[in-house]
Scaffold this active site. Structure first.
Site, PDB file in Angstrom:
ATOM      1  N   SER A 222       2.528  -2.105   4.320  1.00  0.00           N
ATOM      2  CA  SER A 222       2.637  -0.667   4.067  1.00  0.00           C
ATOM      3  C   SER A 222       3.941  -0.357   3.361  1.00  0.00           C
ATOM      4  O   SER A 222       4.915  -1.104   3.469  1.00  0.00           O
ATOM      5  CB  SER A 222       2.602   0.108   5.390  1.00  0.00           C
ATOM      6  OG  SER A 222       3.821  -0.073   6.100  1.00  0.00           O
ATOM      7  N   ASP A 223       3.962   0.759   2.646  1.00  0.00           N
ATOM      8  CA  ASP A 223       5.242   1.326   2.251  1.00  0.00           C
ATOM      9  C   ASP A 223       5.944   1.784   3.528  1.00  0.00           C
ATOM     10  O   ASP A 223       5.328   1.917   4.590  1.00  0.00           O
ATOM     11  CB  ASP A 223       5.043   2.486   1.270  1.00  0.00           C
ATOM     12  CG  ASP A 223       6.254   2.689   0.368  1.00  0.00           C
ATOM     13  OD1 ASP A 223       7.366   2.276   0.764  1.00  0.00           O
ATOM     14  OD2 ASP A 223       6.101   3.265  -0.719  1.00  0.00           O
ATOM     15  N   TRP A 224       7.235   2.029   3.427  1.00  0.00           N
ATOM     16  CA  TRP A 224       8.055   2.280   4.622  1.00  0.00           C
ATOM     17  C   TRP A 224       7.682   3.608   5.273  1.00  0.00           C
ATOM     18  O   TRP A 224       7.734   4.653   4.629  1.00  0.00           O
ATOM     19  CB  TRP A 224       9.522   2.218   4.233  1.00  0.00           C
ATOM     20  CG  TRP A 224      10.128   0.851   4.398  1.00  0.00           C
ATOM     21  CD1 TRP A 224      11.281   0.554   5.062  1.00  0.00           C
ATOM     22  CD2 TRP A 224       9.623  -0.410   3.931  1.00  0.00           C
ATOM     23  NE1 TRP A 224      11.507  -0.815   5.035  1.00  0.00           N
ATOM     24  CE2 TRP A 224      10.505  -1.423   4.351  1.00  0.00           C
ATOM     25  CE3 TRP A 224       8.491  -0.790   3.205  1.00  0.00           C
ATOM     26  CZ2 TRP A 224      10.317  -2.781   4.080  1.00  0.00           C
ATOM     27  CZ3 TRP A 224       8.290  -2.142   2.921  1.00  0.00           C
ATOM     28  CH2 TRP A 224       9.189  -3.111   3.365  1.00  0.00           C
TER      29      TRP A 224
ATOM     30  N   ALA B  80       4.757   4.570   6.018  1.00  0.00           N
ATOM     31  CA  ALA B  80       3.545   5.142   5.434  1.00  0.00           C
ATOM     32  C   ALA B  80       2.356   5.112   6.381  1.00  0.00           C
ATOM     33  O   ALA B  80       1.418   5.892   6.218  1.00  0.00           O
ATOM     34  CB  ALA B  80       3.179   4.398   4.144  1.00  0.00           C
TER      35      ALA B  80
ATOM     36  N   ALA C 272       0.840  -1.192   0.000  1.00  0.00           N
ATOM     37  CA  ALA C 272       0.000   0.000   0.000  1.00  0.00           C
ATOM     38  C   ALA C 272       0.878   1.246   0.000  1.00  0.00           C
ATOM     39  O   ALA C 272       1.924   1.287   0.640  1.00  0.00           O
ATOM     40  CB  ALA C 272      -0.915  -0.006   1.222  1.00  0.00           C
TER      41      ALA C 272
END
Length: 809
Positions: free
Chosen positions: A231-233, A235, A198
């Protein structure tokens, strides 16, 4: 290979979940480190390692990690228009992951080229959702067939880098469904990816990491996706909303918005424990698939080396075959087997092999175009002239430019000191940069000192300095300076686009650079700068024209750098940086023939186009760059690529231009008319080059075509194809649907490739995808077919339609 299959995996996972108390379940749902997941011995769960992709497996170290293969960038691979190529790339990356004991690769990137200014387009496959989806599905299959998880990203509508963590992508439901969800839908349907990432941005006001309508409703609900959503890092910004919205894993860790706060949310009833169980279930399913649950996987030990002959030949072929011939007047290409070549340009001697950002890997080498051409033709046939300066900001010098002052090895010395000046540690570092991050060996340092001897054989005017956030004290030769490099606090600023300070001065052999910094952030890339000071552009251009005048053909290499093609930043113009346009124009004015090689992954302006004889788009070719360009220019490998994005002729042209949010909103006002779909409409200016364009090294004749329609849906088209040239070639036959309603944009519905010898004729059939021949009815909440009628266009790109087949309405 993956773990031994469990007879009833779901029952086994249920038993594992039941054996864990809430705190231990929640603990698994946040990363253990930047690129690692926790194990749980009580249920046979081993730790898992993740690594950035998509053009190389960097490993768990952001800087200075293991040497790994550097593949051609995604657009260059996509320009093959061949799912076998992306599947091969996925399989190669699976081997690279296995060699580093990495379980999950964070790729492919399947966001679209909505605007040519997007900084991260080099990681994505193009502007068409069908082409992107099919290529990405093959990449995922290539990875996962070898037991390595793929992670298609970034879900969803993440087509801008500017303010990407706060921007709200405002997209109507029909456009989301028909364009931006479609690549993910195809990948889920055709490849079943084991993870999905995401994105940072909001979608219509809701953060992507807690977007229940998209994550639970569409991805996990309608599409029945059984994999994990991470999740993206950094995020994820909420606890209950993201846990209830369909996110399964927060990255990185430790810490973040889940852990103890998620336990509390369950205790007070804001999140059901069954929701946590579902997240853990998906995590354990991923672990089973990659061999980290139950019987542990056995990692292979006999994989090809990144610098071995097998990989070098493979990567050369993958790069050269996707290169695209944009212009070829009077059959200037392939180059003649005799005659002299003046090779000109900064990108010829410092070829850019990859884009910037988290996807960067440490390759065994990068073959420059100069080295590749000299190796192919011999030093007696090739003269090399440097070009104008192309960067505004300095980069890390190659390791061989510096040596450790203590042990003499290439690289630098890094010394950490506490507040009193006592040494906490001192290490040799092969690269002239090091990462300061939580948990790293420099974490507790009050100051970090970088020192190196500059490798010179004579006194030289050098541009030296430092990179990274903090308060610096810098010494080189007899000079001492201070610099305070401050950041804005933006995510990734200290790592992806580090600030720099430089000065030009005379250095002698044996001179040292010593730079000490009080770091200005928890995550920061710290490094030295050392390279010859740039010469005036007029002096460089004068030398280039002298070389061009004396040669039979001039090959000018121009392009972009990681300053334009990078994660974290978007472009503001498509113009080539520096005085490269002036360089090309000056060379073309005096050279008998001029070939331009464009070392860039995305569109650039070409004001000199009418004055040159040929243009080859080389992309970012990876570690074998120079050998691949030489093979393409000399015709050893046909550069049979076709464009995957439309090239504007001027800044500002096209259906969408600026990626910059206005009031925190990025309005997708062009709707479904993204890329070539919008360009093809009446009243639009003519682009420089159309989507699908590419000449190769032969000519083609299209004969009679026909179309097969079933229930008003085009199932396939066929055409008679003849190679009318003197060389064997590969043709990509493209089929587009032009709907009867002029308000509906043209769209690619299928393609296939044909390999024919000179004079050979074949009947080529193109299967057509039904998903591109439907409309989303937002009011009814479902799909309906496009109105009957219109026409099928059989083309060599939308600028060269060869056959038009009307459809009966």
């Amino acid at each position: 290979m993956a773990a031994t299959p469990v007879t009833d995996l779901d029952a086994h996972i249920d038993e594992a979940i039941a054996a864990l108390e809430l705190e231990r379940k929640v603990r698994l749902l946040t990363g253990a480190a930047m690129f690692a997941l926790r194990g749980e011995p009580a249920i046979g769960l081993a730790p898992m390692i993740l690594s950035d992709g998509p053009t190389g497996v960097r490993g768990a170290e952001f800087v200075g990690g293991r040497i790994a293969c550097l593949l051609p960038n995604a657009t260059l691979l996509a320009q093959h228009w061949d799912t076998a190529v992306t599947e091969e790339a996925g399989a190669l990356l699976a081997d690279e992951a296995a060699a580093q004991r990495v379980h999950v690769v964070l790729g492919p990137t399947i966001n679209l080229h909505r605007t040519p200014l997007g900084g991260r387009l080099f990681e994505a496959y193009g502007e068409d959702p069908l082409l992107t989806g099919e290529l990405a599905a093959a990449y995922v299959r290539g990875l996962q067939e070898k037991g390595i998880a793929a992670t298609p990203k970034h879900f969803l509508a993440n087509e801008s880098e500017t303010d990407r963590t706060t921007a709200d992508s405002v997209v109507d439901e029909r456009t989301l469904r028909e364009v931006y969800l479609l690549p993910f839908e195809i990948v889920v349907d055709r490849a079943d990816p084991w993870a999905v990432m995401a994105s940072y941005n909001l979608v219509n006001g809701v953060p992507a990491t807690e977007h229940a309508e998209l994550l639970d409703g569409v991805l996990k609900g309608e599409w029945r996706y059984r994999g994990l959503v991470m999740s993206d890092w950094f995020a994820t910004t909420s606890t209950a909303a993201s846990a209830n919205g369909g996110l399964d894993l927060v990255m990185p860790g430790p810490g973040g918005p889940w852990e103890g706060r998620l336990v509390a949310a369950v205790r007070d009833g804001r999140v059901a424990e069954s929701t946590v169980d579902e997240h853990v279930r998906r995590l354990l399913r991923l672990a089973h698939r990659v061999g980290a649950l139950g019987t542990q996987r056995e990692w292979p030990t006999d994989l090809p080396a990144p610098d071995g002959l097998y990989r070098r030949r493979q990567l050369r072929r993958l790069a050269a075959g996707g290169m695209t011939v944009l212009v070829n007047r009077n059959e200037t290409l392939p180059l003649a087997s005799s005659g002299t070549v003046a090779l000109i340009g900064r990108h010829a001697v410092e070829t850019v092999a990859q884009g910037g950002g988290s996807a960067r890997v440490r390759p065994p080498h990068v073959v420059s175009i100069a080295d590749g051409m000299v190796a192919a033709l011999g030093a007696d046939r090739v003269s090399v002239a440097d070009g104008v300066e192309v960067r505004r900001h300095p980069t890390a010098p190659p390791p061989e430019a510096l040596r450790d002052p203590e042990d003499g090895r290439p690289g630098m010395r890094v010394t950490a000191r506490d507040a009193a000046g006592a040494v906490l540690g001192s290490r040799h570092v092969e690269r002239a940069e090091v990462l300061l991050s939580p948990g790293g060996w420099l974490e507790s340092a009050a100051t970090v000192e970088l020192s190196a001897e500059v490798v010179l054989d004579r006194p030289t005017r050098m541009r030296v300095g430092v990179r990274g956030l903090g308060e610096w004290v810098f010494r080189a030769g007899q000079r001492r300076d201070t610099a305070n490099l401050r950041g804005t606090g933006a995510l990734g600023e200290g790592v992806l686009v580090p600030h720099a300070w430089t000065a030009d001065l005379e250095l002698r052999p044996g001179d040292r650079i010593i730079a000490a910094v009080r770091p200005g952030g928890d995550h920061s890339l710290l490094g030295l700068v050392a390279r010859p000071a740039p010469r005036p552009a007029a002096e460089v251009i004068s030398a280039a024209t002298r070389a061009a005048r004396d040669a039979d053909v001039a090959v000018v290499v121009v392009g972009l750098t990681e300053e334009q093609e990078t994660e974290g930043l978007d472009k503001s113009t498509l113009a080539l940086p520096g005085e490269q346009d002036a360089l090309v124009a000056a060379v073309a004015a005096v050279a008998p023939r001029t070939v331009v090689v464009v070392n860039a992954a995305t569109p650039v302006l070409m004001p000199w186009l009418d004055r040159v004889d040929a243009v080859l788009l080389a992309g970012l070719p990876g570690q074998e760059a120079g050998d691949a360009v030489a093979a393409a220019l000399l015709g050893e490998v046909e550069p049979a690529g076709r464009l995957v994005t439309t090239f504007p002729a001027r800044d500002g042209d096209g259906p969408a231009w600026s990626p910059v949010p206005v009031g925190d909103r990025v309005a997708y006002a062009e709707g479904t008319a993204v890329g070539y779909r919008g360009w093809f409409r009446e009243g639009m200016p003519e682009p420089l080059f159309w989507f699908g364009h590419g000449l190769g090294y032969t000519t083609w004749e299209y004969g009679e075509g026909d179309v097969t329609v079933h229930r008003d849906v085009v199932r396939s088209v066929a055409v008679t194809l003849t190679n009318t040239g003197r060389r064997p070639g590969r043709e990509v036959v493209q089929a587009y649907l032009r709907p009867a309603d002029p308000a509906e944009p043209v769209r690619l519905i299928g393609w296939t490739a044909a390999h024919l010898a000179p004079g050979e004729t074949a009947r080529v059939e193109v299967p057509c995808d039904i998903r591109t021949q439907r409309m989303w009815d937002a009011e009814a909440g479902g799909w309906e077919p496009l109105p009957a009628g219109g026409a099928v266009l059989i083309a060599r790109g939308l600028g060269d339609v060869r056959v038009t087949l009307p459809l009966i309405g």
